[in-house]
Design an enzyme around this catalytic site. Structure first.
Site, PDB file in Angstrom:
ATOM      1  N   GLY A 253      38.789  53.576  34.408  1.00  0.00           N
ATOM      2  CA  GLY A 253      37.471  53.046  34.066  1.00  0.00           C
ATOM      3  C   GLY A 253      37.415  52.524  32.642  1.00  0.00           C
ATOM      4  O   GLY A 253      36.793  51.490  32.370  1.00  0.00           O
ATOM      5  N   ASP A 254      38.070  53.224  31.723  1.00  0.00           N
ATOM      6  CA  ASP A 254      38.137  52.768  30.327  1.00  0.00           C
ATOM      7  C   ASP A 254      38.891  51.441  30.256  1.00  0.00           C
ATOM      8  O   ASP A 254      38.532  50.545  29.490  1.00  0.00           O
ATOM      9  CB  ASP A 254      38.848  53.806  29.465  1.00  0.00           C
ATOM     10  CG  ASP A 254      38.301  55.200  29.667  1.00  0.00           C
ATOM     11  OD1 ASP A 254      37.103  55.328  29.968  1.00  0.00           O
ATOM     12  OD2 ASP A 254      39.080  56.167  29.536  1.00  0.00           O
TER      13      ASP A 254
END
Length: 309
Positions: A253-254
């Site tokens: 997600g980052d």
């Protein structure tokens, strides 16, 4: 300039094991200390992609100094407030040969109001030309007034605010009209007290609710399925994920956030950013640790063009 903020960084101690036997003495080799924290991950991938950025945060004690050293070793510019008292958290992650991970996550240090003042002072030069990325959790020892002060500082500066947080911190940021938020489908279900899997059209509906609550643009990460983008104009785009064998979703997600910002700078649109975001999230999911810029670029041709929903 892109500025990432990690208020609760961690030193991740990764230990590979053939199997985990509770209560037994177990030997291991090839362990590694990795700088952790969502904002730190975004900075490291942006730096690998050649995007100038600064990693800001609050770190404490010798573990905090080691986090900063490792982030700088990865090629990032840093500007952390370093506390002499307390320790930044250490997360111990045990991964067995069958891919099962057991994590022991520590808590962050107590943070004084003086440390908060010192941190906010580092944002004194923030302007409308900047993008500020708020990612990850808030440390338990952070004064209650610190997060609202941070949000107000960004609002007054006119900087574009990107928020990748969950629960109450994400909801608290919505009245400040963030330029972009990026919850995943699990966080979406948590916010709206939903149960069971959501269809893509249901995800679009709840992304719209987040827009009505204040977010200008919303990206919902759907893991291997891909990602959905609801733009400020109301246009909704969906980008399928890249097919492949996932090794670990930690940091995916980052990476999506970092890839989206890279693509936004490259193409000038969030549509272009979405495709790079999916490439980056996939590249990280297909290996251990955060992908490199070269690995993201290698995945990009496999990403289908987004289509309108």
């Amino acid at each position: 300039m892109i500025i990432t903020v990690t208020l609760n960084p961690a030193l991740d101690y990764q230990i590979p094991l053939e199997r985990f036997e509770p209560g037994a003495i177990q030997w291991f080799s090839q362990s590694a200390f990795i700088p952790g924290g969502k904002g730190v991950n975004v900075s490291m991938l942006l730096s690998s992609l050649g995007v100038e950025n600064r990693a800001l945060g609050i770190a404490a004690g010798f573990t905090g100094r080691e986090i900063v050293r490792l982030v700088e070793e990865a090629g990032c510019k840093t500007d952390f407030v370093l506390l002499e008292e307390g320790l930044s958290r250490v997360n111990v992650k045990l991964r067995t040969a069958d891919g099962v991970e057991t994590a022991f996550n520590g808590k962050g240090p107590q943070i004084s109001s003086q440390a908060v003042d010192a941190f906010l002072n580092k944002l004194s030069g923030l302007s409308g030309e900047d993008v500020l990325v708020l990612s990850g959790s808030l440390p338990a020892g952070l004064p209650e007034t610190a997060f609202p002060r941070l949000l107000e500082t960004v609002r007054k500066a006119g900087a574009r605010l990107v928020v990748d947080m969950s629960g109450d911190p994400l909801l608290a940021a919505l009245p400040y009209r963030p330029y972009l938020i990026k919850p995943n489908d699990e966080e979406l279900r948590e916010i709206f007290s939903l149960e069971g899997p959501l269809s893509v059209l249901e995800v679009k509906e709840y992304a719209g609710r987040l827009q009505h609550m204040g977010a200008r643009n919303v990206i919902i990460s759907l893991g291997a399925k891909g990602a959905l983008l609801l733009e400020e104009s109301g246009r909704c785009l969906f980008c399928h994920g890249v097919r492949g064998d996932a090794v670990s979703t930690v940091g995916a997600g980052d990476s999506l956030v970092a890839g989206t910002l890279f693509g936004l700078g490259l193409h000038g649109t969030l549509e272009g950013g979405l495709k790079w975001g999916v490439a980056a999230g996939s590249a990280t999911a297909f290996q251990e640790g955060i992908a490199t810029g070269d690995q993201v670029k290698a995945q990009f041709p496999a990403v289908e063009n987004p289509h309108v929903l």
